[in-house]
Design an enzyme around this catalytic site. Structure first.
Site, mmCIF file in Angstrom:
data_model
loop_
_atom_site.group_PDB
_atom_site.id
_atom_site.type_symbol
_atom_site.label_atom_id
_atom_site.label_comp_id
_atom_site.label_asym_id
_atom_site.label_seq_id
_atom_site.Cartn_x
_atom_site.Cartn_y
_atom_site.Cartn_z
ATOM 1 N N LYS A 194 1.092 -1.698 0.231
ATOM 2 C CA LYS A 194 -0.092 -0.186 0.044
ATOM 3 C C LYS A 194 1.148 0.661 -0.248
ATOM 4 C CE LYS A 194 -3.872 -2.128 1.788
ATOM 5 N NZ LYS A 194 -4.832 -2.376 3.746
ATOM 6 N N TYR A 201 -12.378 -1.605 -3.521
ATOM 7 C CA TYR A 201 -13.012 -2.660 -2.219
ATOM 8 C C TYR A 201 -14.841 -1.622 -1.762
ATOM 9 C CZ TYR A 201 -8.249 -2.157 -0.454
ATOM 10 O OH TYR A 201 -6.940 -2.891 0.196
ATOM 11 N N THR A 208 -5.729 -6.709 10.656
ATOM 12 C CA THR A 208 -6.063 -5.736 9.933
ATOM 13 C C THR A 208 -4.999 -4.862 10.612
ATOM 14 O OG1 THR A 208 -7.896 -7.017 8.909
ATOM 15 C CG2 THR A 208 -8.100 -4.469 8.770
ATOM 16 N N ARG A 239 2.624 -6.753 8.749
ATOM 17 C CA ARG A 239 1.839 -5.105 9.483
ATOM 18 C C ARG A 239 1.964 -5.101 10.755
ATOM 19 N NH1 ARG A 239 -4.210 -7.325 7.446
ATOM 20 N NH2 ARG A 239 -4.375 -5.473 5.150
ATOM 21 N N ASN A 269 -2.260 0.422 6.818
ATOM 22 C CA ASN A 269 -1.944 -1.177 7.119
ATOM 23 C C ASN A 269 -0.596 -1.788 5.838
ATOM 24 O OD1 ASN A 269 -3.646 -1.372 6.032
ATOM 25 N ND2 ASN A 269 -4.363 -3.392 7.056
ATOM 26 N N HIS A 273 -1.770 -6.006 1.509
ATOM 27 C CA HIS A 273 -3.687 -5.666 1.472
ATOM 28 C C HIS A 273 -3.005 -7.551 0.937
ATOM 29 C CE1 HIS A 273 -7.977 -7.040 -0.554
ATOM 30 N NE2 HIS A 273 -7.009 -7.669 -1.890
ATOM 31 N N GLU A 296 -9.841 -10.140 -7.753
ATOM 32 C CA GLU A 296 -8.296 -9.177 -7.457
ATOM 33 C C GLU A 296 -7.492 -8.717 -8.641
ATOM 34 O OE1 GLU A 296 -9.177 -8.469 -3.388
ATOM 35 O OE2 GLU A 296 -8.063 -9.551 -3.148
HETATM 36 P P1 IDP Z 1 -8.407 -6.984 5.717
HETATM 37 O O1 IDP Z 1 -6.991 -6.189 4.706
HETATM 38 O O2 IDP Z 1 -6.534 -7.523 6.989
HETATM 39 O O3 IDP Z 1 -9.134 -7.701 5.294
HETATM 40 P P2 IDP Z 1 -10.703 -5.657 5.828
HETATM 41 O O4 IDP Z 1 -11.981 -5.234 6.567
HETATM 42 O O5 IDP Z 1 -10.762 -6.270 4.161
HETATM 43 O O6 IDP Z 1 -8.772 -5.857 5.605
HETATM 44 O O7 IDP Z 1 -10.186 -3.952 5.225
HETATM 45 C C1 IDP Z 1 -10.175 -3.254 4.168
HETATM 46 C C2 IDP Z 1 -8.980 -2.468 4.264
HETATM 47 O O8 IDP Z 1 -9.980 -1.314 4.870
HETATM 48 C C3 IDP Z 1 -7.915 -2.942 5.358
HETATM 49 O O9 IDP Z 1 -6.735 -3.555 4.702
HETATM 50 C C4 IDP Z 1 -7.542 -0.968 5.759
HETATM 51 O O10 IDP Z 1 -6.921 -0.929 5.318
HETATM 52 C C5 IDP Z 1 -8.883 -0.043 5.799
HETATM 53 N N1 IDP Z 1 -9.617 -0.836 7.046
HETATM 54 C C6 IDP Z 1 -10.085 -1.264 8.340
HETATM 55 N N2 IDP Z 1 -10.919 -1.404 8.649
HETATM 56 C C7 IDP Z 1 -10.793 -0.249 9.340
HETATM 57 C C8 IDP Z 1 -10.738 1.065 9.609
HETATM 58 O O11 IDP Z 1 -10.988 1.040 10.931
HETATM 59 N N3 IDP Z 1 -10.338 2.340 10.166
HETATM 60 C C9 IDP Z 1 -9.542 2.504 8.983
HETATM 61 N N4 IDP Z 1 -9.604 1.626 7.968
HETATM 62 C C10 IDP Z 1 -9.799 0.288 8.226
HETATM 63 MG MG MG Z 2 -10.000 -7.441 3.336
#
Ligand code: IDP
Ligand code: MG
Length: 139
Positions: free
Chosen positions: A11, A51, A93, A104, A114, A117, A128
């Site tokens: 990212k 997304y 995450t 991470r 973070n 992905h 994807e």
């Molecule tokens: P993942 O990347 O671990 O699969 P997801 O829940 O699919 O997590 O969320 C996608 C992306 O959205 C995360 O990697 C992060 O960059 C962002 N994200 C997820 N939860 C939050 C939050 O509570 N606040 C801000 N950004 C978030």
């Molecule tokens: Mg995800």
């Protein structure tokens, strides 16, 4: 359909902070083969589409803004049990909850920024990967 491939993006924060080399080294040292890879930047339309599943979440706007803020590295990776093993390698995450040694834990700044992905299922890995790479760009 089970596959042995997953999809990843380094990212914008990880790229900006100069961590491309270290992260790719950890990925390949963990047994993943690079099938496709490029440095690219998502447009707003790209990020919204990628997304779309999160479009109702409160962080969607922030996520789209962040993911378009600079270049990313997109890649398709291959390994037995790729999706699950890669999720283990990248960690939770929220980096505060990520296991020691995970990508991470080492490189993420926050739950939003973070670092990396990883696809969450074989089906999404295929979708994807195809979003970013033509068949002839996959080796
Ligand atoms: P993942 O990347 O671990 O699969 P997801 O829940 O699919 O997590 O969320 C996608 C992306 O959205 C995360 O990697 C992060 O960059 C962002 N994200 C997820 N939860 C939050 C939050 O509570 N606040 C801000 N950004 C978030
Ligand atoms: Mg995800």
């Amino acid at each position: 359909m089970a596959t042995n491939r997953t999809f990843t993006m380094l990212k914008p924060d990880a790229v900006k902070d100069g961590h491309i080399g270290a992260i790719l080294e950890q990925i390949t040292a963990s047994g993943f083969r690079i099938v496709a890879m490029k440095l690219t930047q998502l447009t707003t339309a790209d990020a919204k589409a990628f997304y779309a599943v999160h479009s109702e979440r409160p962080f969607y706007g922030e996520l789209v803004e962040y993911m378009t803020s600079g270049p990313i590295v997109a890649a398709i990776l291959e390994k037995e049990n790729a999706v699950e093993d890669f999720r283990t390698l990248i960690g939770a995450t929220n980096p505060e909850e990520a296991a020691e040694g995970t990508i991470r834990k080492k490189y993420a700044k926050s739950i939003g920024e973070n670092a990396i992905h990883g696809s969450d299922s074989d089906e999404n890995a295929a979708i994807e990967g195809a979003f970013h790479f033509a068949g002839r760009e996959q080796f």
